[in-house]
Design a protein around this motif. Structure first.
Motif, PDB file in Angstrom:
ATOM      1  N   MET A   1       0.903  -1.099   0.029  1.00 45.44           N
ATOM      2  CA  MET A   1      -0.068   0.054   0.000  1.00 45.44           C
ATOM      3  C   MET A   1       0.947   1.249  -0.066  1.00 45.44           C
ATOM      4  O   MET A   1       1.777   1.192   0.982  1.00 45.44           O
ATOM      5  CB  MET A   1      -0.938  -0.087   1.296  1.00 45.44           C
ATOM      6  N   PRO A   2       0.629   2.199  -0.900  1.00 45.89           N
ATOM      7  CA  PRO A   2       1.504   3.595  -0.917  1.00 45.89           C
ATOM      8  C   PRO A   2       1.206   4.135   0.078  1.00 45.89           C
ATOM      9  O   PRO A   2      -0.008   4.745   0.541  1.00 45.89           O
ATOM     10  CB  PRO A   2       1.158   4.054  -2.475  1.00 45.89           C
ATOM     11  N   GLY A   3       2.485   4.510   1.105  1.00 49.33           N
ATOM     12  CA  GLY A   3       2.154   5.110   2.185  1.00 49.33           C
ATOM     13  C   GLY A   3       1.670   6.697   1.977  1.00 49.33           C
ATOM     14  O   GLY A   3       1.069   7.217   3.014  1.00 49.33           O
ATOM     15  N   SER A   4       1.951   7.183   0.718  1.00 50.46           N
ATOM     16  CA  SER A   4       1.381   8.768   0.607  1.00 50.46           C
ATOM     17  C   SER A   4       0.236   8.835   0.161  1.00 50.46           C
ATOM     18  O   SER A   4      -0.640   9.813   0.155  1.00 50.46           O
ATOM     19  CB  SER A   4       2.449   9.337  -0.616  1.00 50.46           C
ATOM     20  N   ASN A   5      -0.736   7.693   0.003  1.00 54.36           N
ATOM     21  CA  ASN A   5      -2.189   7.464  -0.194  1.00 54.36           C
ATOM     22  C   ASN A   5      -2.900   7.344   0.902  1.00 54.36           C
ATOM     23  O   ASN A   5      -3.103   6.184   1.492  1.00 54.36           O
ATOM     24  CB  ASN A   5      -2.478   6.693  -1.394  1.00 54.36           C
ATOM     25  N   GLN A   6      -3.490   8.461   1.647  1.00 53.96           N
ATOM     26  CA  GLN A   6      -4.087   8.199   2.951  1.00 53.96           C
ATOM     27  C   GLN A   6      -5.350   7.246   2.567  1.00 53.96           C
ATOM     28  O   GLN A   6      -5.932   6.383   3.376  1.00 53.96           O
ATOM     29  CB  GLN A   6      -4.493   9.442   3.490  1.00 53.96           C
ATOM     30  N   ARG A   7      -5.997   7.673   1.611  1.00 47.67           N
ATOM     31  CA  ARG A   7      -7.280   6.998   1.235  1.00 47.67           C
ATOM     32  C   ARG A   7      -7.124   5.576   1.103  1.00 47.67           C
ATOM     33  O   ARG A   7      -7.802   4.588   1.715  1.00 47.67           O
ATOM     34  CB  ARG A   7      -8.062   7.337   0.039  1.00 47.67           C
ATOM     35  N   ALA A   8      -6.020   4.948   0.572  1.00 47.02           N
ATOM     36  CA  ALA A   8      -5.616   3.594   0.423  1.00 47.02           C
ATOM     37  C   ALA A   8      -5.227   2.882   1.814  1.00 47.02           C
ATOM     38  O   ALA A   8      -5.424   1.942   2.026  1.00 47.02           O
ATOM     39  CB  ALA A   8      -4.398   3.353  -0.562  1.00 47.02           C
TER      40      ALA A   8
ATOM     41  N   ALA B   1      -7.484  -0.192   3.413  1.00 44.44           N
ATOM     42  CA  ALA B   1      -6.720  -1.456   3.854  1.00 44.44           C
ATOM     43  C   ALA B   1      -7.328  -2.095   5.176  1.00 44.44           C
ATOM     44  O   ALA B   1      -7.440  -3.462   5.168  1.00 44.44           O
ATOM     45  CB  ALA B   1      -5.385  -1.096   3.939  1.00 44.44           C
ATOM     46  N   LYS B   2      -7.881  -1.300   5.893  1.00 47.18           N
ATOM     47  CA  LYS B   2      -8.637  -1.871   6.904  1.00 47.18           C
ATOM     48  C   LYS B   2      -9.692  -2.775   6.849  1.00 47.18           C
ATOM     49  O   LYS B   2     -10.186  -3.621   7.638  1.00 47.18           O
ATOM     50  CB  LYS B   2      -9.086  -0.432   7.962  1.00 47.18           C
ATOM     51  N   THR B   3     -10.419  -2.675   5.537  1.00 45.44           N
ATOM     52  CA  THR B   3     -11.432  -3.529   5.196  1.00 45.44           C
ATOM     53  C   THR B   3     -11.171  -4.539   4.245  1.00 45.44           C
ATOM     54  O   THR B   3     -12.194  -5.337   3.918  1.00 45.44           O
ATOM     55  CB  THR B   3     -12.545  -2.433   4.599  1.00 45.44           C
ATOM     56  N   LEU B   4      -9.751  -4.789   3.844  1.00 48.97           N
ATOM     57  CA  LEU B   4      -9.755  -5.491   2.736  1.00 48.97           C
ATOM     58  C   LEU B   4      -9.172  -6.920   3.327  1.00 48.97           C
ATOM     59  O   LEU B   4      -8.629  -6.978   4.590  1.00 48.97           O
ATOM     60  CB  LEU B   4      -8.395  -4.999   1.993  1.00 48.97           C
ATOM     61  N   HIS B   5      -9.535  -8.191   2.840  1.00 47.58           N
ATOM     62  CA  HIS B   5      -9.200  -9.279   3.274  1.00 47.58           C
ATOM     63  C   HIS B   5      -7.673  -9.601   3.031  1.00 47.58           C
ATOM     64  O   HIS B   5      -7.604 -11.148   2.698  1.00 47.58           O
ATOM     65  CB  HIS B   5     -10.153 -10.534   2.762  1.00 47.58           C
ATOM     66  N   ALA B   6      -6.795  -9.011   3.122  1.00 51.72           N
ATOM     67  CA  ALA B   6      -5.301  -9.435   2.848  1.00 51.72           C
ATOM     68  C   ALA B   6      -4.854  -9.857   4.260  1.00 51.72           C
ATOM     69  O   ALA B   6      -5.255  -9.292   5.486  1.00 51.72           O
ATOM     70  CB  ALA B   6      -4.523  -8.284   2.578  1.00 51.72           C
TER      71      ALA B   6
ATOM     72  N   LYS C   1       7.793  11.629   0.446  1.00 52.80           N
ATOM     73  CA  LYS C   1       8.472  10.734   1.183  1.00 52.80           C
ATOM     74  C   LYS C   1       8.150  11.238   2.628  1.00 52.80           C
ATOM     75  O   LYS C   1       7.921  10.479   3.570  1.00 52.80           O
ATOM     76  CB  LYS C   1       9.920  10.783   1.033  1.00 52.80           C
ATOM     77  N   ASP C   2       8.045  12.408   2.835  1.00 54.81           N
ATOM     78  CA  ASP C   2       7.977  13.074   4.380  1.00 54.81           C
ATOM     79  C   ASP C   2       6.349  12.790   4.625  1.00 54.81           C
ATOM     80  O   ASP C   2       6.133  12.296   5.939  1.00 54.81           O
ATOM     81  CB  ASP C   2       8.433  14.496   4.367  1.00 54.81           C
ATOM     82  N   ILE C   3       5.535  13.077   4.044  1.00 58.91           N
ATOM     83  CA  ILE C   3       4.078  12.892   4.009  1.00 58.91           C
ATOM     84  C   ILE C   3       3.903  11.422   4.261  1.00 58.91           C
ATOM     85  O   ILE C   3       2.993  11.161   5.170  1.00 58.91           O
ATOM     86  CB  ILE C   3       3.239  13.777   3.198  1.00 58.91           C
ATOM     87  N   ALA C   4       4.434  10.458   3.565  1.00 56.40           N
ATOM     88  CA  ALA C   4       4.234   9.075   3.557  1.00 56.40           C
ATOM     89  C   ALA C   4       4.667   8.747   4.803  1.00 56.40           C
ATOM     90  O   ALA C   4       3.709   7.646   5.578  1.00 56.40           O
ATOM     91  CB  ALA C   4       4.894   8.470   2.335  1.00 56.40           C
ATOM     92  N   ARG C   5       5.801   9.015   5.246  1.00 58.08           N
ATOM     93  CA  ARG C   5       6.488   8.573   6.565  1.00 58.08           C
ATOM     94  C   ARG C   5       5.518   8.952   7.691  1.00 58.08           C
ATOM     95  O   ARG C   5       5.075   8.000   8.527  1.00 58.08           O
ATOM     96  CB  ARG C   5       7.696   9.064   6.840  1.00 58.08           C
ATOM     97  N   GLU C   6       5.023  10.109   7.723  1.00 58.81           N
ATOM     98  CA  GLU C   6       3.839  10.521   8.734  1.00 58.81           C
ATOM     99  C   GLU C   6       2.665   9.985   8.920  1.00 58.81           C
ATOM    100  O   GLU C   6       2.319   9.239   9.772  1.00 58.81           O
ATOM    101  CB  GLU C   6       3.872  12.113   8.283  1.00 58.81           C
ATOM    102  N   GLN C   7       2.144   9.776   7.415  1.00 58.25           N
ATOM    103  CA  GLN C   7       0.758   8.972   7.520  1.00 58.25           C
ATOM    104  C   GLN C   7       0.811   7.509   7.706  1.00 58.25           C
ATOM    105  O   GLN C   7       0.194   6.833   8.723  1.00 58.25           O
ATOM    106  CB  GLN C   7       0.429   9.102   6.018  1.00 58.25           C
ATOM    107  N   VAL C   8       2.085   6.864   7.384  1.00 54.75           N
ATOM    108  CA  VAL C   8       2.202   5.372   7.682  1.00 54.75           C
ATOM    109  C   VAL C   8       2.100   5.226   8.908  1.00 54.75           C
ATOM    110  O   VAL C   8       1.424   4.436   9.787  1.00 54.75           O
ATOM    111  CB  VAL C   8       3.237   4.917   6.898  1.00 54.75           C
ATOM    112  N   CYS C   9       3.068   6.039   9.841  1.00 53.64           N
ATOM    113  CA  CYS C   9       3.486   5.594  11.240  1.00 53.64           C
ATOM    114  C   CYS C   9       2.260   6.129  12.084  1.00 53.64           C
ATOM    115  O   CYS C   9       2.114   5.423  13.123  1.00 53.64           O
ATOM    116  CB  CYS C   9       4.839   6.459  11.489  1.00 53.64           C
ATOM    117  N   ALA C  10       1.383   7.300  11.572  1.00 50.50           N
ATOM    118  CA  ALA C  10       0.126   7.537  12.429  1.00 50.50           C
ATOM    119  C   ALA C  10      -0.758   6.193  12.287  1.00 50.50           C
ATOM    120  O   ALA C  10      -1.420   5.966  13.155  1.00 50.50           O
ATOM    121  CB  ALA C  10      -0.090   8.851  11.732  1.00 50.50           C
ATOM    122  N   ALA C  11      -0.779   5.847  10.888  1.00 50.10           N
ATOM    123  CA  ALA C  11      -1.741   4.714  10.698  1.00 50.10           C
ATOM    124  C   ALA C  11      -1.624   3.488  11.415  1.00 50.10           C
ATOM    125  O   ALA C  11      -2.487   2.816  12.354  1.00 50.10           O
ATOM    126  CB  ALA C  11      -1.725   4.118   9.300  1.00 50.10           C
TER     127      ALA C  11
END
Length: 296
Positions: A14-21, A25-30, A46-56
């Motif tokens: 999942m691309p970390g820069s895509n908050q919608r994705a 992902a919370k609903t997917l059967h992976a 890169k910076d926003i992706a790092r922030e979003q991923v770690c927050a998630a």
């Protein structure tokens, strides 16, 4: 009783820069999610992706899905910040790209120890360069040498292997099979999980299913995937069939009969089974129990 086997049939990037994705992902059967800070993210994101991923990861809400953060390599401008942020977020694992030698893993493991990363944070290693393949035995064996026994999984990066070797990615992947099987043998020798590389054509679900089945036949634990439409082919391909489970249970039951306690081989429904087949049968049953417990 359901098995506590850790399923990794479908491992979705999942691309970390895509908050919608990240939210979807919370609903997917992976079975597992690789929240990517590397290849799927442009340099200016890169910076926003790092922030979003770690927050998630910190916020949770992903159920029992395994969460892995793929960081940028240490020598890049983002690598050190990625590693610090990932450790603070405490994912199930940190995926290191382009692991070409045991020294790379040793360095990362030492960094995790120095930064007081919890023991629960494991290391996954991308095997995606010619040097990775040439050094695969030593890379896998580093599992026994790294502090904290953190190395648990190898992930094939077949696109990068193709780029660096000029091998063509063709149906059946004949040019890559020697490398694929060498990596798999190394993983099995050291008790590591190993995941196959991605299937690129997201519109070709049947092609994805075929390659997932090949992966399963070759011996992989699961498939890394790049689109939600590839989850179902991966999950079903890596699940034992009803016929396989029924046969496995019969093999177990027959060998468990008192009169067969000392027999090394038994004929069942016209086929010969040796005692080594009991382990294979128990694995199939445990796999099915883990899938049933998961519900998909």
């Amino acid at each position: 009783m359901a098995s506590d086997l850790r399923l990794r049939r479908s491992v979705l990037y999942m691309p970390g820069s895509n908050q919608r994705a990240l939210d979807k992902a919370k609903t997917l059967h992976a079975d597992a999610l690789i929240l990517d800070l590397e290849d799927a993210v442009a340099p200016d994101a890169k910076d926003i992706a790092r922030e979003q991923v770690c927050a998630a990861v910190k916020a949770g809400g992903y159920g029992d899905r395994e969460l892995i953060i793929r960081v940028n390599a240490p020598q890049t401008p983002w690598g050190e910040a990625d590693l610090h942020a990932a450790i603070e977020a405490k994912p199930d694992a940190i995926l290191m790209p382009k692991v070409s030698s045991p020294a790379v893993l040793e360095s990362i493991a030492n960094r995790l120890e120095a930064l007081d990363a919890p023991e629960s944070v494991k290391i996954w290693a991308m095997i995606e360069t010619p040097a990775s393949i040439l050094n695969i035995r030593e890379i896998a064996a580093s599992r026994r040498l790294l502090p904290g026994a953190r190395l648990t999984c190898l992930v094939l990066g077949t696109n990068d292997l193709a780029k660096d070797t000029w091998a063509q990615i063709v149906p059946g992947r004949v040019p890559m099979l020697p490398w694929i099987m060498l990596a798999l043998a190394a993983a099995r020798a050291e008790g590591l999980t190993i995941l196959d590389g991605v299937f690129n054509d997201i519109a070709d679900v049947d092609g994805c299913r075929t390659e997932c089945r090949q992966s399963r036949d070759l011996g992989f634990d699961g498939k890394t995937i790049i689109h939600p439409d590839q989850i179902e082919p991966a999950n079903t391909s890596f699940a034992p069939t009803d016929e396989e489970v029924a046969r496995a249970r019969k093999v177990i039951d027959v060998f468990d009969e008192p009169e067969n306690a000392k027999r090394g081989a038994i004929k069942i429904d016209g086929r010969m089974y040796e005692r080594q087949h009991i382990g294979m049968a128990r694995r199939a049953v445990a796999w099915r129990e883990a899938i049933d417990a998961k519900g998909y």
